[in-house]
Design a protein around this motif. Structure first.
Motif, short mmCIF file in Angstrom:
data_model
loop_
_atom_site.label_atom_id
_atom_site.label_comp_id
_atom_site.label_asym_id
_atom_site.label_seq_id
_atom_site.Cartn_x
_atom_site.Cartn_y
_atom_site.Cartn_z
N LYS A 67 0.86 -1.19 0.00
CA LYS A 67 0.00 0.00 0.00
C LYS A 67 0.89 1.23 0.00
N VAL A 68 0.30 2.35 -0.36
CA VAL A 68 1.05 3.60 -0.45
C VAL A 68 1.75 3.92 0.87
N ASP A 69 1.09 3.65 1.99
CA ASP A 69 1.67 3.95 3.30
C ASP A 69 2.97 3.20 3.56
N ASP A 70 3.19 2.09 2.85
CA ASP A 70 4.42 1.32 3.04
C ASP A 70 5.65 2.08 2.57
N THR A 72 6.80 4.56 3.73
CA THR A 72 7.52 5.05 4.91
C THR A 72 8.59 4.05 5.36
N ARG A 73 8.62 2.84 4.76
CA ARG A 73 9.71 1.89 5.02
C ARG A 73 11.03 2.45 4.52
N GLU A 79 5.98 10.70 7.32
CA GLU A 79 4.57 11.02 7.09
C GLU A 79 4.40 12.32 6.30
N LEU A 82 5.34 11.72 2.64
CA LEU A 82 4.32 10.84 2.08
C LEU A 82 3.04 11.61 1.80
N ALA A 83 2.65 12.47 2.72
CA ALA A 83 1.44 13.26 2.54
C ALA A 83 1.54 14.16 1.32
N ARG A 86 1.24 11.62 -1.77
CA ARG A 86 0.22 10.56 -1.70
C ARG A 86 -0.73 10.55 -2.91
#
Length: 92
Positions: A67-70, A72-73, A79, A82-83, A86
């Motif tokens: 997922k897009v949130d990944d 942050t790995r 955050e 990413l924001a 996104r």
């Protein structure tokens, strides 16, 4: 012929290309972080050569992003960054 038609369609989209808000690479207008090249990743706001390579290295070492949130790995992407990107990225 295909190369010429792709260039023609990009030129006729009405965008001068200077907005930076419409990255290329997928039919959705979003950059697929699982398949994008370094150059494609660098079309994203705040992503330069070093960070794009980190994204590629991360997905190579640990598999695709589920997922897009990944994203942050990846070292250097938190955050806030990413924001900012996104809405311009997808995982497939």
């Amino acid at each position: 012929q295909e190369g010429g038609s792709a260039a023609g369609s990009a030129a006729s989209s009405g965008s001068s290309g200077d907005s930076g808000s419409q990255p290329v690479g997928t039919g959705t207008g979003k950059v697929n972080i699982n398949t994008a090249s370094s150059a494609e990743l660098q079309t994203l706001k705040g992503i330069g050569p070093a960070t794009s390579q980190k994204i590629i290295d991360e997905r190579t070492a640990n598999g695709p992003f589920a997922k897009v949130d990944d994203l942050t790995r990846v070292s250097g992407i938190g955050e806030k960054k990413l924001a900012a990107i996104r809405d311009s990225i997808t995982v497939g």
